[in-house]
Structures are given as structure tokens and as C-alpha cells.
Design an enzyme around this catalytic site. Structure first.
Site, PDB file in Angstrom:
ATOM      1  CB  CYS A  97      -8.624   2.104   7.736  1.00 39.77           C
ATOM      2  SG  CYS A  97      -7.458   1.199   6.118  1.00 39.77           S
TER       3      CYS A  97
ATOM      4  CD  GLU B  36      -2.572  -1.259   2.693  1.00 44.06           C
ATOM      5  OE1 GLU B  36      -1.847  -0.864   3.385  1.00 44.06           O
ATOM      6  OE2 GLU B  36      -3.528  -1.448   2.207  1.00 44.06           O
TER       7      GLU B  36
END
Lengths: 635, 635
Positions: free
Chosen positions: B411, B315
Site C-alpha cells: 500500500c 495498525e
């Protein structure tokens, strides 16, 4: 029409472009690779493959060789492919010393065979009890397959049967295990199927045919086989996901498979075996499956270079139209396998679409796999390289800017060597009445059917091909789809001939001369709009060659260059000193000035530019620099 | 000039576009997310986060809660971000019931705090002995940070200090561990640094400032810290590679870091804390490092949409100019973090380049992260979606064609909720003398410096912004870089004003009216030629909005469409019924006929076409269909 088959390994003597490549294989690649196999090449990844056979020989005799195996589980296959390459090379270039080297290696291999016919150094040295307990990853059948191919080649070229007999015993061992004793399973990495077909054709041994048929027919019938195997014998080489049926081409019986999926080398090796069996047994349903899979590859999942297996993840086919240039995997071995598949399809149906793809794969991806000096090799063949990103970005690590020497997994270099040295078997075919000229390659060919011809051509840089007929019959010459026009002359007289499935058939007599003139006009190629990566782009091709644009010829920046739609393309003269002899193309283009900000709404400033292209197979031979096949196009 | 700071959370009352979004957060997102946190949302990934606090409360009392933890190691942070969002929302929309719900949740959190101030349900429930032994993966400081942010927000809006006191005790616990007791280490996932700065600003507690400074200053000084930690306490959550210093932003002390690397959310959270500390302590070397990292992101590693972290692998940030559209990661949280970073940079230096990027990230990636109805969320924000490839190809699995509901790693949704509900803090800033208008947002603002204004605008679909001054002073209004022209009127009179670092400064008195007219002409944007992915392409933008082309508006095929260089772009009228209210753009284009073969040397057949574009933030709201931001361009 009677099935077309390959010519014998020794039937073609090469000249010209192919001749030069076969000489390079003989002079450089084969000797170099042998030093690698013997761990005598300096600064090179350790191979240990010869030593593995020596140690396995000791193990067979009951000696304790301890930790005597080194390498991948399929390390043996490197030796096999090298022997096969050497065999083909010996057909062109007799060489007593090389033959002696091969004989000595074969002695070691023979010694490494167990009394029951089993042959695999990994299992023999490390753990005999694990034989045949991990077909998914163990590569025993794969290694056997490669050694069978080597055995056939060496026998056919030299008449020596030591290795052939070893592999017949090995085939019988496999037959006993899987058929006589009825153990379940099919090869994790297909290869033995096509090899068993070679063994059958070479020796007439029916068990070989039966085994090939067995492995092809049981594949995917129980799609859970690899999972069950894992449950039963819980050991692993790489922790393969046994439930990835696509990866393993095992989700359905082969006749029901429709998309080319999974590990691309495994896939095309499997399809090659299937097509081979289909032609041998005249199995229509199997051929239909092959045709469907062929179309899946060539109409939806293949690079313009004949590269296949677009994703590094699993070295695999991706989905339809997913053909990224910069993150391409396109393994050299996969394009070699595609050539195998094409050649077997031709044996089912003489149709130029197979030979066209075979040619594309050869002149672009396969040749690009080897440095021009024969000393370094690409496994991965991207269509775009940008130093700073390629080989560095997490998603581009596999796309190297320059060829490395030898890998831990050294599949491609010896595969390229055996392919190039056996080029004649792909270029020419035959049946009782006809000599098939699939690919254009200077040299002489003697067919089993009695025909004999000599071909002269400066192909792939000139598009006139002359066949001097020494012994007549029917000659079938391919008209490539890329040649929009063609002329056929028989003894200097133009013949109006229409092609049948891409071949012209000409009756010829001893002494006749057939001249084919193809259209070598450079052409801009466009991809289907379904390929997201390629919209708005064009590639420049000439004859079978895909061209690319390298920084070395283009002010170190090809990213800012766009070709002009329908712009003039100039054909350079053949330059012997450029990239081992090549022809540059130059194309009308524009070059955009960089805004020097990441994003700008200022209109781009462009100036006229002449872009220079070289054949894709020559890329990466002048140090690290940019390379692009698909160029942006301005209308 | 004195440092510019954020306005207080309750100072901005929203209207218009932002008002509608804040209402959506209040009416839909906050209630929905609370049902998720309580595991009461049907057909939704289990959260268990509230129950984790209940169980931790029991564990603190010595009760055996057995296997009472569920979720990610950072599960607590979902509750924290939800409380923070609820707090900001309460400032706009007083709601006794919501406040009661928050109070009850805070009670559970308070009960879950250990007597020594430690607060983390994962470690409290699962294994107290593992506290602070895996900073690399354990996320204890990350969770504390988010809860500190929640505590500050809730205190600032409601005046209630229960959670603030909990987090002051927690900060003291952390202070004792890392400073008083001198334990080594720094946060695996930065976040606590910026949160401690908020705690310091909110409470004046010096230990918070000292701790923030400590974590920032020790980071990367011993780059082997995480490796040593692993040697000492051998347990892992995900098996992180502790030697991947780039991933961890830990290879060098922060002041020596020059490239934005690694996990992109971690990176921008760290840089936010650094910039915050720099402005607080007037630390020039720290600000210089921030500026270098800011430039690394915005000049070389950022999508046109304000998306950052281009690769799914980790990521993470990739290398310079590696900005693929179709395999983009570009996490919503990362663009939220980029907004944090920009807002803190503005506190060091009032310069429109920070606010420009903050605006780009907000109106494009952050808003795109949420479905228009507030019910589904993207974590990954690609710039091209092709059904059949996106979400399916092995390299595109993360690029989904439609927003999913809730992830195991949840998230982004609560992060978007807290960001949108606190939009005013990014839009407006202040110092003793000046009201800064960074972003254009209708509504009223009261500054601590006594100034007060009401803003009217139909931004981002109209580019006239009017400020009615209720209490005067100096108003500093940003002129976005995308606006090539602008007009400023004071009480109806055009003022010739030049911008200073992208802001015009106007002295205003009570009752004055300031009108800013920006240039909303649609514009074609081009990337630097250094970005391989984008050569030959253009994107269509208007104001802060990046537009995209969806299949839904373009005959289900955007791949065959090329925009005309400098072609006419028509601006549709605002359509309340389209995509929750938007303006379409139409652009002159050509559409190419598909050759229906994978590769063809036939010249493309093209017809005139009018391509329809909608704002990027609205994409994927009409079912699975193609989407493209960067279009091929024909000159």
C-alpha cells in the site's frame, strides 16, 4: 567444599517480617485457595480442580463421567501446589483440621490414579487414548512434577506416605513409558525434572534420578521432536507452534544452550532441574551451561525487581536489554522459578550473586504478586502503571492496575503460597560443617548437621541481623552486593572479616552471638546504557527493596516528576499503619508543569518537589493509581 | 469567506527540494513500481496486479482463467495508485512513453470491467457470486475508490476520459446496488467516500455526491451491520472481528464519533471524505465531528513526526497519550491520509493548524517512508531503532532497521509516489479572490482564479520564501506555529502584518514581490507530561523538520547520550553530499560511560559530548544503526 544443600522443610520457624507473611499464608491464603479449589469461593473464577479428581476417580473405576473435566489442561497442578503450600505451613503451624483436609484431598488423588500408575484428570476423564501423545502441550509431566513436589513436602513434614507412594508409582509409570519402553520425548513444560530430583532426594529411588537425567539429556537432541509428535498424533490444545524452538528451549541439547529464551517459567524450571542434577552428579558441563544461562538472565534479561520474561508474547524472554517497564510481563511464577534456579545454583557454588538475585526476586516481584491482605494476586508485574493506558492499550492489556482474584490459569497464587511458606529453604542451607545464611530472616533454624541458631532482625527495614548460636560449628553469612560496607561482630567484638564469594565464614560455639550490620543507605540505581528503556533514568532502592513512586503519595502524577541526581533521600520511620507496615523514602525532585499541548517548544517550567517512594512490593494496594519504578533524573 | 479549494493537478510546476523529489518519483519510483506491477522487477515480492486485470478481462469474456488471481484482496489498488502518481507526474514532466504505458494499462482495466459496470479483479476472477457480500473485508469499494482517484487525475492532466468513463459506469453500478436497489452496508475500508467527492468535483455527476453522502451517513447507524453480513454470507478473508466497532469506526454514526480509533488509515480516509463532504455541502454538524476527531488525533494521538496509529495491533490508534517510540507503527499511508484530512479541513476553515500538521506529516513521516534513492520503502516509521531489539524482539518485529523493497501488502510505496507527485495540491489552494500558500515550495503556480506566482525558496533548509507575483489578487501565506517570529516584506518593504488563524493576507499586484522570512532557529520540543514515554525527553527540530540522532554520526551509540537543557545548537552548512543534501545540527550533550553491569549503584560517569543530528526523514539510509528522535535531557 562439600555441596551446600537446602535445610529440611520443618527446620525453620519463622518470625518477624517473614513470620507475618507465613501467618498470612496460613490464615488467609491457604483457606481461601482451598475454597477456590472446591468452587466454594463466591464471585470467583471456577476452578473445579477437586471435582476433577473426584470425577477421574470415578472414571478409573469405569464409571461414565461424561463431560466431567473443567479447566486448563494443567488444572491438577493447582491442587498440587496448594498441598505443597499446606505442607510447609503445617511445619510452622500444626493444624489438625488442615491436615485432615489435605488427607482427604490426597485420598481423592489416590483414587484418581489409574492402575498402571498414570495420574492426570484431564486425560483420564476426557480421553485415555491421548495419554503421552502431546508432550508439547499436554502438561502430563508438568502435573506429575507438581504432585511429586507436593508428595515430598507432605511426607517430609507429616511423615505420611500416601501421596508419596502414589507419586512413586506415577514416577515408575513414567519410567516405564520413557525409559523401559523407550518412547521418545521430553516435557513441553519442564518441571518434572526438578520434581524427580526432589523425589530422588526424598526417597533414594534411583529411577527418579535416572528419569530426571534422561529428560534433561534428551532435550533438544532431536529438536524436531514436537513437530514429529504433531505429525504422528494430530491434536492440539492451543495450536502451539512446534517449530518455535526458542519458546520450547528445545533447539539444542541443554549443554549447548547459551541464551535464556522462550516461555520464562518453563525456562527457569528447566534450568533449576539442570542445576539440581549438576550438583547431585557433580556434572561440570551441565553446571557450566547453567552458569551461562544464569548470566544470560541476570546480566541481560532481568528487571531490577527480579522480574523475568519481559514480553507478553509467549510469556517469554525477549532479546538482550529489551526491558520495557510499562509492557513488562514479568510473571510472578517466573520470579519464583528464578528463586528455585538460584537456590540450586547455590548448591553447586556458594556465591552471593545467586542469593542476591534470589532475594531481589523475592522481596520485589514475588511479594508484589500478592495483595497485602493475601486475597488478590498479580500474574504480571510491570514496573510502570498509568491508568488510562495500562490494561487498556492493545499492547498493555496484560498490565493490570489492580490485582484480580483468581485466573482461569491459576498458576501464580498457589505458587506464591508454597514459596512463601517454604521461605526457610531458600534462606538457609547447610553441609556437614556449615550453616549457610543466604537470606536474612528472623526465627530459629535447626540444621541436619547439628547446628542450631536463632536469628533476630527487623529486615528488610533494618539492617542489623543477630544470630544467637545454640549449637555451634561454622556459620557462613552472605554479604549482599548492595551493602557497600558491613560490620561483623562476634560476641560484641568487631571482627575484620573479608568475604569469600560474598560470604563471611565464622567459627562459632554454643552460646556465641554473631551480629551483622549491613549498609541500609538508600541508593540510586542506574541501568546499563545498553538498555534503551532506561537511559536517563534512575531507581531508588534500599537494602533488598526496590522502591516505586505511586500517584497516591505524589499528587496523582508521577509522570511529571524527575529525581535530582545525588539528591538527599530521607528515610521515614517504620509506619505500622502504612501498607501493612513499611518505611517511606522521600527524595529531592522537581515537578514539571504540563504545557497542556501535546508538543511545545516552550522551555519546561519546573518547581522543587519532594517525591515519596514506597517499596515496590506494596504497590497497587490503594486503588488504581500511577506507579513508576524508573524515574527520570535531573542532574 | 468562500471555501478554499485545491488547485488543479497541473497548476504547480515544482523546483528545488520538492522538484528534486518529484523528479525522483518520475525517474525512479514510477518506472520501478511499474516493473513491480508487471512482475518484471528482480528479487522482488510478486505483484501480479497487471496480470490480474488481463485475467479478469478474459473472465469477463467468459474465458476460464482458473486460478488467475494472485495477491491481496485489494491488489487492484496498487495499479490505481500507480496510475494516479503517473498522471500527476505527467503534469510536471510530459512523457509520451509513460502516457502510452498508462493508456495500455487503462485498456486492460477497461476490459476487466463487467458489462454491468462492476470492476474488481479478485471477485471477477475468483467468484462473481461473492460480490458485495463481504464489505467488511472485501475491499471492493476501496479498490473502486482508488481507481476513481486515478481516473480523475488522469483525466484532469491528459484530458483523456477512458478511465473516467469506466469509473463513472462503476460509480453508477455502485449507486444502483446501494441506493437504487437499497442494499445495506458501508465500506469496510473507507476510501470511496473521498474518491466519490473527487468524481463529483471532476464530472459534476450528482450520483457520486449522493453516494458519498450515503456511505458517510449510514456508517455506524447500524453498528451491527458487519456482524449481520457475516451471519448472512459466511466467508472471510482474514477472520476480522466484526464486533470490533472501534477498529471499524462503526460503533456510532460518524457525527457522534469523538475519538480517533481503529485502523488508522481507514480512520483518516473516512475523516477526509467527511471533511470533503462537509465543505461541499456546508454541513456544520459534519465539520464539527471532523474537528473533534482532528483534535483527538493531533492533541492526543499523534507522534511529533506526524505519525499516527501507534500500535501494530490492528495498525491502529491506541489510547490517548500512548505514543511509544520504539514499538511505533505509524504507517506511512496513515500520515499520507492525515495530509488528506488536513487538506480537506483547510477547505472548511483556513487555519494554519491544519497546514502545520500537514507539513509535519509530509516532511517527516511521509518522506521517511521512502529511501533517499526512491528504491525502498518503510511502512512502519518508529521514532527509535536499536539494532538487536528493533525488528527482532517479539514486540518490535514490525519496526525494521532498514527499508525493505516491496511488500505483499504494497500500500505505502505507490501511495507515497502519488502524494509526492501531487504535492502542489497540498501546498497551494485558492478561492475566487485569493491564492493560499499552505506549504512552502519553490516553483510556479497558476490558479483558476487568474492569479499566478513564482515561489523561490531553499525550504526546508532555508526559511526565506519569496513569491514573485505574475498575476495579482490576494495572497494568503501561512505563518507556521513553529516560527516564533516572522517578517513579511512587500517589494522590499517590511510590512507589519498580523496573522489571522495563522495566515497573513496581502493584496498584491502584477509584478509585486512578497518575501516571508521565518524563524529557522533550532528548537527543543517537549511533550506533554501526560505522555509517559516522553517524560524527561526532548526532541530537536528546525523549521518543519524533526531531527533524529543516528549511531552513524554518534560513535554508534545514541543510548548513552543526553542533551543539555538549553544547550547550544549549531547549524551545519548545507551539505550536498550528505544524505542527498541536508543540514546537520550539533547539540551540546553528555555521554555516559556504560557501567557494563545490568544495574549499578555507582554514580554515572559522564563526559562532555557534541551530539550530531540529521533530519528524521533521512534516517536509515546508511545501513543498520541506532536512531533516536526523543533524547534524554540533562538540566
Amino acid at each position: 567444599m562439600k555441596i551446600q544443600s537446602r535445610i529440611s522443610p520443618a527446620a525453620y520457624k519463622s518470625e518477624d517480617f517473614i513470620g507475618k507473611y507465613q501467618k498470612l499464608i496460613k490464615d488467609t491464603v491457604i483457606p481461601y485457595q482451598y475454597t477456590v479449589l472446591c468452587d466454594e469461593a463466591p464471585d470467583t473464577e471456577k476452578s473445579h480442580v477437586v471435582q476433577n479428581f473426584v470425577n477421574a476417580g470415578k472414571a478409573v473405576k469405569g464409571e461414565d463421567v461424561g463431560d466431567g473435566f473443567y479447566g486448563m489442561v494443567f488444572q491438577d497442578s493447582d491442587a498440587a501446589k496448594w498441598i505443597e503450600a499446606a505442607a510447609y505451613s503445617l511445619a510452622d503451624f500444626p493444624d489438625a483440621e488442615l491436615e485432615k483436609t489435605v488427607d482427604e484431598l490426597i485420598e481423592k488423588i489416590e483414587a484418581a490414579q489409574d492402575t498402571d500408575g498414570y495420574l492426570n484428570t484431564y486425560f483420564t476423564i476426557k480421553d485415555k487414548d491421548k495419554r503421552w501423545t502431546n508432550l508439547s502441550e499436554g502438561h502430563e509431566l508438568y502435573c506429575s512434577g507438581h504432585m511429586m513436589e507436593a508428595a515430598c513436602a507432605y511426607y517430609e513434614v507429616t511423615g505420611k506416605r500416601v501421596l508419596l507412594d502414589v507419586m512413586l508409582r506415577n514416577a515408575e509409570h513414567i519410567y516405564n513409558h520413557f525409559i523401559a519402553e523407550g518412547h521418545e520425548g521430553y516435557p513441553g513444560h519442564p518441571e518434572v525434572e526438578l520434581a524427580l530430583m526432589k523425589m530422588y532426594r526424598c526417597t533414594g529411588n534411583k529411577h527418579c534420578l535416572e528419569l530426571a537425567e534422561h529428560f534433561i539429556n534428551v532435550r533438544g537432541v532431536d529438536k524436531h521432536f514436537y513437530e514429529k509428535e504433531k505429525e504422528k498424533y494430530d491434536w492440539t490444545v492451543w495450536g502451539n507452534n512446534r517449530s518455535d524452538y526458542d519458546y520450547q528451549q528445545s533447539g539444542k541439547p541443554v549443554r549447548e544452550q547459551t541464551d535464556a529464551t522462550g516461555h520464562s517459567v518453563r525456562a527457569v524450571y528447566l534450568y533449576t532441574g539442570m542445576a539440581d542434577l549438576a550438583s547431585e552428579t557433580n556434572d561440570k558441563s551441565l553446571f557450566d551451561a547453567c552458569k551461562t544461562l544464569w548470566n544470560s538472565i541476570t546480566q541481560k534479561r532481568m528487571y531490577i525487581t527480579g522480574g523475568i520474561g519481559s514480553t507478553v508474547i509467549g510469556e517469554a524472554f525477549s532479546v538482550d536489554y529489551d526491558l520495557p517497564s510499562d509492557t513488562a510481563y514479568a510473571e510472578t511464577c517466573a520470579s519464583i522459578g528464578l528463586m528455585f534456579f538460584a537456590s540450586r545454583m547455590l548448591e553447586n557454588e556458594v556465591n552471593s550473586e545467586y542469593a542476591d538475585i534470589m532475594e531481589t526476586a523475592f522481596y520485589n516481584t514475588v511479594l508484589a504478586g500478592m495483595q497485602l491482605d493475601g486475597k488478590r494476586f498479580f500474574y504480571v508485574n510491570p514496573l510502570e502503571i498509568i491508568p488510562g493506558i495500562s490494561g487498556v492499550s492493545p499492547t498493555h492489556r496484560h498490565d493490570l492496575t489492580e490485582r484480580p482474584k483468581w485466573y482461569t490459569c491459576a498458576c501464580c497464587p498457589p505458587n506464591a503460597a508454597r514459596l512463601i511458606s517454604s521461605f526457610g529453604q531458600y534462606a538457609y542451607g547447610e553441609n556437614d560443617t556449615t550453616a549457610f545464611c543466604h537470606l536474612f530472616a528472623g526465627g530459629t533454624v535447626e540444621f541436619r548437621n547439628g547446628m542450631k541458631l536463632a536469628c533476630k532482625t527487623a529486615y528488610p527495614y533494618d539492617f542489623t541481623v543477630t544470630y544467637k548460636i545454640e549449637k555451634g560449628g561454622t556459620i557462613a553469612v552472605r554479604i549482599p552486593a548492595w551493602s557497600k560496607n558491613y560490620t561483623v561482630e562476634l560476641n560484641g567484638e568487631t571482627k575484620s572479616m573479608s568475604a569469600e564469594k560474598g560470604y563471611v565464614y565464622i567459627s562459632v560455639e554454643d552460646g556465641d552471638s554473631v551480629k551483622l550490620i549491613l549498609d541500609g543507605t538508600p541508593r540510586f540505581v542506574y541501568a546499563s546504557t545498553k538498555v534503551p528503556e532506561l537511559s536517563g533514568k534512575t531507581a531508588l532502592c534500599r537494602g533488598p527493596l526496590v522502591y516505586c513512586f505511586e500517584g497516591a503519595d505524589n499528587e496523582n502524577d508521577v509522570l511529571s516528576v524527575s529525581l535530582k541526581r545525588g539528591g538527599k533521600v530521607n528515610i521515614g520511620s517504620f509506619d505500622n499503619n502504612l501498607l501493612s507496615g513499611t518505611v517511606q523514602l522521600t527524595a529531592e525532585a522537581v515537578r514539571r508543569e504540563d504545557s497542556n499541548t501535546l508538543y511545545s517548544s516552550d522551555a519546561p517550567i519546573e518547581k522543587e518537589y519532594t517525591a515519596v517512594a514506597v517499596p515496590y512490593y506494596t504497590w497497587g494496594n490503594r486503588g488504581e493509581n500511577q506507579m513508576r519504578v524508573w524515574m527520570n533524573e535531573m542532574r
